[in-house]
Motif scaffolding. Sequence first.
Motif, short mmCIF file in Angstrom:
data_model
loop_
_atom_site.label_atom_id
_atom_site.label_comp_id
_atom_site.label_asym_id
_atom_site.label_seq_id
_atom_site.Cartn_x
_atom_site.Cartn_y
_atom_site.Cartn_z
N SER A 16 0.89 -1.17 0.02
CA SER A 16 0.04 -0.05 0.06
C SER A 16 1.05 1.26 -0.06
O SER A 16 2.08 1.26 0.52
CB SER A 16 -0.90 -0.07 1.35
OG SER A 16 -1.85 -0.92 1.31
N LYS A 64 -11.28 -0.88 -9.33
CA LYS A 64 -11.88 -2.06 -8.64
C LYS A 64 -11.76 -2.08 -7.24
O LYS A 64 -11.69 -3.21 -6.69
CB LYS A 64 -11.37 -3.12 -9.45
CG LYS A 64 -11.76 -3.40 -10.83
CD LYS A 64 -11.11 -4.82 -11.36
CE LYS A 64 -11.43 -4.50 -12.89
NZ LYS A 64 -11.44 -5.99 -13.57
N ARG A 66 -9.68 -0.91 -5.01
CA ARG A 66 -8.66 -0.91 -4.30
C ARG A 66 -7.96 0.49 -3.72
O ARG A 66 -7.21 0.46 -2.79
CB ARG A 66 -7.47 -1.27 -5.26
CG ARG A 66 -7.64 -2.82 -5.75
CD ARG A 66 -6.52 -3.43 -6.74
NE ARG A 66 -6.38 -2.49 -7.90
CZ ARG A 66 -5.30 -2.02 -8.55
NH1 ARG A 66 -4.30 -2.30 -7.77
NH2 ARG A 66 -5.26 -1.28 -9.52
N PHE A 67 -8.56 1.55 -4.48
CA PHE A 67 -7.93 2.90 -3.78
C PHE A 67 -9.23 3.46 -3.49
O PHE A 67 -10.25 3.45 -3.64
CB PHE A 67 -7.41 3.31 -5.27
CG PHE A 67 -6.40 2.96 -5.88
CD1 PHE A 67 -5.73 1.89 -5.53
CD2 PHE A 67 -6.12 3.51 -7.27
CE1 PHE A 67 -4.78 1.63 -6.16
CE2 PHE A 67 -4.78 3.05 -7.90
CZ PHE A 67 -4.29 1.78 -7.39
N MET A 82 -3.95 3.82 -1.75
CA MET A 82 -3.80 2.87 -2.66
C MET A 82 -3.19 1.47 -1.99
O MET A 82 -2.34 1.43 -1.59
CB MET A 82 -2.82 3.00 -3.93
CG MET A 82 -3.08 4.32 -4.43
SD MET A 82 -2.07 4.84 -6.03
CE MET A 82 -0.47 4.78 -5.19
N ASN A 83 -4.47 0.52 -2.14
CA ASN A 83 -3.96 -0.83 -1.65
C ASN A 83 -3.85 -1.94 -2.55
O ASN A 83 -4.31 -1.68 -3.83
CB ASN A 83 -5.25 -1.02 -0.53
CG ASN A 83 -5.32 -0.19 0.66
OD1 ASN A 83 -4.31 0.36 1.03
ND2 ASN A 83 -6.57 0.05 0.84
N SER A 84 -3.51 -2.97 -2.31
CA SER A 84 -3.48 -4.16 -3.11
C SER A 84 -2.95 -3.81 -4.40
O SER A 84 -3.06 -4.04 -5.60
CB SER A 84 -4.81 -5.06 -3.40
OG SER A 84 -5.26 -5.20 -2.19
N LEU A 85 -1.54 -3.18 -4.26
CA LEU A 85 -1.02 -2.66 -5.57
C LEU A 85 -0.27 -3.84 -6.53
O LEU A 85 0.11 -4.58 -5.67
CB LEU A 85 0.26 -1.55 -5.11
CG LEU A 85 -0.44 -0.25 -4.64
CD1 LEU A 85 0.71 0.48 -4.04
CD2 LEU A 85 -0.80 0.60 -5.84
N LYS A 86 -0.52 -3.49 -7.77
CA LYS A 86 0.02 -4.43 -8.70
C LYS A 86 1.17 -3.80 -9.42
O LYS A 86 1.23 -2.65 -9.52
CB LYS A 86 -1.14 -4.96 -9.62
CG LYS A 86 -2.29 -5.43 -8.96
CD LYS A 86 -3.27 -5.55 -10.03
CE LYS A 86 -4.64 -5.90 -9.32
NZ LYS A 86 -5.62 -6.03 -10.24
N ASP A 89 0.24 -0.98 -11.77
CA ASP A 89 -0.08 0.26 -11.27
C ASP A 89 1.27 1.20 -11.09
O ASP A 89 1.03 2.57 -10.88
CB ASP A 89 -0.42 0.13 -9.82
CG ASP A 89 -1.73 -0.41 -9.67
OD1 ASP A 89 -1.93 -1.44 -8.63
OD2 ASP A 89 -2.67 -0.19 -10.51
#
Length: 124
Positions: A16, A64, A66-67, A82-86, A89
């Motif tokens: 995050s 979706k 996550r933010f 921002m969570n569950s970053l990929k 991103d």
Amino acid sequence: VQLVESGGGLVQAGGSLRLSCTTSGFTMDTHAIGWFRQDPGKEREGVSCISRFRGRTSYGDFVKGRFTISGDNAKNTVYLQMNSLKPEDTAVYFCAADYGGDCSSLRASFYEYWGQGTQVTVSS
């Protein structure tokens, strides 16, 4: 008019970050604040928007859930949690101001004032 982003950095996938956009020279009572991102060679992409005086937020489809965008009028600051970053991103993230905006669109052309950006890098 000035917008200054901070909070970017390097994070592992699944991690995050919280970005901040501190504004001056105008009031968030009359401006919507949007977050955008851009990778080299790609178009600037709308991430999220908040219009406190319209009572509205919006997000790009890829977010979706996550933010989360929020604002603090007393501090003239907008945050993007921002969570569950990929890895996808990864980009430079910009904040921008739209006079009278209602966040009905995340088109960059609607925004008059821009910050310099902050780099977000997500490693796999």
